[in-house]
Every structure is written in structure tokens, then in C-alpha cells.
Design an enzyme around this catalytic site. Structure first.
Site, short mmCIF file in Angstrom:
data_model
loop_
_atom_site.label_atom_id
_atom_site.label_comp_id
_atom_site.label_asym_id
_atom_site.label_seq_id
_atom_site.Cartn_x
_atom_site.Cartn_y
_atom_site.Cartn_z
CE LYS A 137 -2.60 13.17 6.78
NZ LYS A 137 -3.16 14.42 6.34
N GLY A 193 -2.09 17.68 1.16
CA GLY A 193 -0.71 18.11 0.93
C GLY A 193 0.07 17.13 0.06
NE ARG A 216 -1.11 25.80 1.79
CZ ARG A 216 -0.86 24.96 2.78
NH1 ARG A 216 0.11 25.23 3.64
NH2 ARG A 216 -1.57 23.87 2.93
N GLY A 264 -6.89 19.48 5.72
CA GLY A 264 -7.90 19.17 6.73
C GLY A 264 -9.25 19.79 6.41
P1 ADP Z 1 -2.66 13.75 1.97
O1 ADP Z 1 -1.56 14.62 2.52
O2 ADP Z 1 -2.80 13.89 0.50
O3 ADP Z 1 -3.94 13.91 2.72
P2 ADP Z 1 -1.73 11.51 3.58
O4 ADP Z 1 -0.96 12.48 4.40
O5 ADP Z 1 -2.86 10.80 4.23
O6 ADP Z 1 -2.21 12.21 2.20
O7 ADP Z 1 -0.79 10.34 3.06
C1 ADP Z 1 0.26 10.55 2.16
C2 ADP Z 1 1.34 9.54 2.37
O8 ADP Z 1 0.84 8.22 2.34
C3 ADP Z 1 2.38 9.61 1.29
O9 ADP Z 1 3.55 10.18 1.83
C4 ADP Z 1 2.58 8.15 0.87
O10 ADP Z 1 3.94 7.78 0.81
C5 ADP Z 1 1.89 7.38 1.96
N1 ADP Z 1 1.39 6.07 1.51
C6 ADP Z 1 0.63 5.81 0.44
N2 ADP Z 1 0.42 4.48 0.32
C7 ADP Z 1 1.08 3.89 1.34
C8 ADP Z 1 1.26 2.54 1.76
N3 ADP Z 1 0.72 1.53 1.09
N4 ADP Z 1 2.02 2.31 2.86
C9 ADP Z 1 2.59 3.34 3.54
N5 ADP Z 1 2.44 4.63 3.20
C10 ADP Z 1 1.70 4.91 2.12
MG MG Z 2 -0.27 14.43 4.19
#
Ligand code: ADP
Ligand code: MG
Length: 384
Positions: free
Chosen positions: A189, A339, A31, A362
Site C-alpha cells: 500500500k 495483517g 483475534r 490501520g
Molecule cells: P500489511 O498488511 O502488513 O500492512 P500490506 O498490505 O501493505 O502489508 O502489503 C503486504 C503485501 O505486499 C504482501 O501480500 C506482499 O506480497 C506484498 N509485497 C511485498 N513486496 C512486494 C513487491 N516488491 N511487489 C509486490 N508486492 C509486494
Molecule cells: Mg495487508
């Protein structure tokens, strides 16, 4: 900012310098690197530059060394090859900064009223400067004193180059995109991302699901998902989306399961119909990954948020890697945000081969949902 004469002006720039810090050192300066061109441009234009940012989540109004921007000032100084003083007491004025130089103001979340956008606090921030520049896309979805209020009261308020480029790139992906448009939504999420799915289903041609979202669609198809992360309350919504006249939503036909969420868990590939009570789906399977990669290679535009598996554990990283490589190989205009999504891209060394990496998590999702970002709205109002 590029349209404003900054020479000799006191310029307050809201940056997103919320970086990970350990033992007094910045552990990832992505960043800070992203902010450098704006900071350099302002210095070179002869502005007296004051940078403002938050770091972490201190108790508001309570300065706490743990959340000091000291490590950021140090790293910025190294990268700019000049002294970047950290100013601790700045809100009541008297900040010493010469034209052509830069100071960093201490964590804005040490000030009571930041989050609720207290007008008195915002007026004090505005009084520090001739020009306020908003360049922190990652905070643009929050109306706070340093992202919104200050822009109301500053003599002049404008967007910084990073924010402008971000809005342009996201606009290119969403407003009149090259088709077919493919979105990939994964991650953990699930409930917060379902509104994003609903919005995307109306915009994109194909909506690829992974992670906890895919598990929810697999369950909605009537399969046992065992101990997998999924949203039991959302099955009706998932069925509605799958049957709706919006985007095609291909649900993975095979998956990689473990018996626990751990780096040691043995990975077993199986068709979704064979998942049992003790299983935890931790990645999409190789057939699904190959099918999705082919869709991505033919896309005109790709929008990606959320890893499709637990990429942090190597035995469950293949699905995310296959899709990330397909995006990199594709001629599509590609944008990625989030992230953990960016962490996955970096793990696979593909950062340079994605068209646009959004700095916002977000804010990226809210933009994709078609929501108006308050910090952008106030700049438009000031400009109009
Ligand atoms: P971002 O930060 O890119 O928006 P999220 O925070 O929603 O993404 O989710 C990221 C996390 O989701 C990662 O740490 C990954 O390990 C987890 N994840 C991905 N697939 C699964 C799954 N099938 N079961 C549990 N966790 C998962
Ligand atoms: Mg995340």
C-alpha cells in the site's frame, strides 16, 4: 477495566472478533485468542458480559447469514469451555445474560448507522449496559457507534486490558524509545504508507524500506524498475525524504526479480542497476537483507510494518525471513503490526520472539503517524 467493580454489572465489551471464516468455521482464531483474557476477567469478576464486534463488510443495515458471528460464537464457546449464545436481535434491549456468563451480540454492522456513528443507535447500545469496555484496538481509529458513540453515552466507559496493553507497548516504542530506533516499512500500500514514512523519518534513526516502497526509492535514485510495483507520483517525496535531515534511509543495492507476479516465476538476483524493462522486483536481495539484518541486530527498538517482498511465494520470501529472524534474534524492543506482516511472522514461526504483536493494521499505522485515535480520545475524555 481492572479498576472498575464489575460484580453484578451489565458489561458491554467492544471486541475485534473480525476473523477469517470459511464454510461456517473460523480459519484463524488469533483475534479470539487475544480477546480471551479480557472476557475471562470480566466473567470471573461476576459481570453479565455482552460482547459486540463487527465481521467483514456486509451492506450496512442488511443482516446477511454470510457475515453472521455464529462461527465466532461456536469457537469462543470451545475456547472458554462454556456456552456462548449468539443474540440476533439485541439493539432494542431485553438481552438475557446472567452475572458470570457471556453472550455474543450479532454483527454490529447489521445495524444501520453503525459506521456514521448515529447518536440514536449509540444511545441504544449504551442503554444495554452499566459499563462499556473498549478493547478493540484494531477499530480504535474509527469513530463509529460501537467504538465511539456508545462510549459517549454509557453510564461508565473504560479501556479494556488488551487496548491498554497495546497503547502501552506502542507508547514504549514511540514516546521515549531505546535507541537506535529502526523502522521497517514494506508491503504494497505504497501511497497510504508514504505519510507513515514521513512521520517515522522524524522519529527513528534508520528507516529500512522494502516492497513497493523500496521500489519507489530505487526509482527515485534514477534506476529502471521495470514492471515493479512502485508509485511514480511519489518520486519527489522519496527524494525529499532521502535527502532530508531525518532518518537514514538505506535503499537496497540488490534485488530479486521475476518476470511476472506468480508462484511459478523464476527468481533472479541482480544489482538494482541491472534491472530491465521486463523485470518485476519481488524481494530485496541477499546483500541488502544482510546489511539490514545487521542494523536490526544493533537496534534498541524496532517498529515493523509491511513485508519487504512477496513472502507468500517461497522464492521471494528470503528478504522478509532474514529481517524477521534478525528482529527475533535482536535484544531490541520490537513491535510489529499489519495483517500481512503478522501472516509473515506466523509463516516463519516467530510470533513468540517479537516483543509485541499489534492486533491493529490501520489503527497501528495511524498511531505510528502520531494521529489521535478517536475511540481512545473519547475514553480519555470520559475518564477526565
Ligand atoms: P500489511 O498488511 O502488513 O500492512 P500490506 O498490505 O501493505 O502489508 O502489503 C503486504 C503485501 O505486499 C504482501 O501480500 C506482499 O506480497 C506484498 N509485497 C511485498 N513486496 C512486494 C513487491 N516488491 N511487489 C509486490 N508486492 C509486494
Ligand atoms: Mg495487508
Amino acid at each position: 477495566m481492572s479498576d472498575v467493580d464489575l460484580a453484578g454489572k451489565r458489561v458491554l465489551i467492544r471486541e475485534d472478533l473480525n476473523v477469517p471464516v470459511a464454510d461456517g468455521k473460523v480459519t484463524s482464531d488469533a483475534r479470539i485468542q487475544a480477546a480471551l483474557p479480557t472476557i475471562r476477567a470480566a466473567i470471573e469478576a461476576g459481570a453479565a458480559v455482552m460482547l459486540v464486534s463487527h465481521l467483514g463488510r456486509p451492506v450496512e443495515g442488511e443482516p446477511d447469514e454470510k457475515f453472521s458471528l455464529r462461527p465466532v460464537a461456536d469457537r469462543l464457546g470451545e475456547l472458554l469451555d462454556r456456552d456462548v449464545p449468539l443474540v440476533k436481535d439485541w439493539i432494542d434491549g431485553g438481552v438475557v445474560v446472567e452475572p458470570g456468563s457471556v453472550v455474543l451480540l450479532e454483527n454490529v454492522r447489521f445495524l444501520a448507522g453503525e459506521k456514521k456513528c448515529d447518536p440514536e443507535l449509540a444511545r441504544k447500545m449504551a442503554a444495554l449496559c452499566d459499563v462499556f469496555v473498549m478493547d478493540a484496538f484494531g477499530t480504535a481509529h474509527r469513530a463509529q457507534a460501537s467504538t465511539y458513540g456508545v462510549a459517549e453515552f454509557a453510564p461508565l466507559a473504560c479501556a479494556g486490558p488488551l487496548l491498554a496493553r497495546e497503547l502501552e507497548a506502542l507508547g514504549q516504542a514511540l514516546d521515549s524509545p531505546a535507541r537506535p530506533v529502526v523502522a521497517i516499512v514494506g508491503g504494497s500500500k505504497v501511497s497510504t504508507k508514504l505519510t507513515v514514512l514521513e512521520a517515522l523519518a522524524g522519529i527513528v534513526d534508520t528507516l529500512i524500506v522494502g516492497g513497493g516502497i523500496a521500489n519507489t526509492f530505487i526509482a527515485a535514485d534514477g534506476h529502471d524498475v521495470g514492471k515493479s510495483l512502485h508509485e511514480g507520483d511519489m518520486l519527489e517525496i522519496a527524494r525529499g525524504l532521502a535527502a532530508g535531515d531525518g532518518a537514514t534511509i538505506p535503499v537496497p543495492g540488490d534485488v530479486v526479480v521475476g518476470n511476472e507476479f506468480s508462484a511459478e516465476a523464476a527468481a533472479v538476483t541482480k544489482p538494482v542497476s541491472a534491472v530491465t524493462d521486463g523485470d518485476m522486483i519481488l524481494d530485496i536481495g541477499p546483500d541488502a537483507a544482510a546489511e539490514f539484518a545487521a542494523i536490526i541486530r544493533d537496534a534498541g527498538t524496532v517498529i515493523w510494518n509491511g513485508p519487504v517482498g512477496v513472502f507468500e511465494f517461497d522464492q521471494f520470501a528470503a528478504g522478509t525471513r532474514t529481517l524477521a529472524e534478525a528482529i527475533a534474534d535482536s535484544d531490541a524492543f520490537s513491535v510489529a503490526g499489519g495483517g500481512d506482516t503478522l501472516a509473515a511472522i506466523d509463516k516463519f514461526g516467530l510470533r513468540e520472539r517479537i516483543s509485541y504483536i499489534s492486533t491493529g493494521g490501520g489503527a497501528f499505522l495511524e498511531f505510528v503517524e502520531g494521529k489521535t485515535l478517536p475511540a481512545v480520545e473519547i475514553l480519555e475524555k470520559r475518564a477526565g
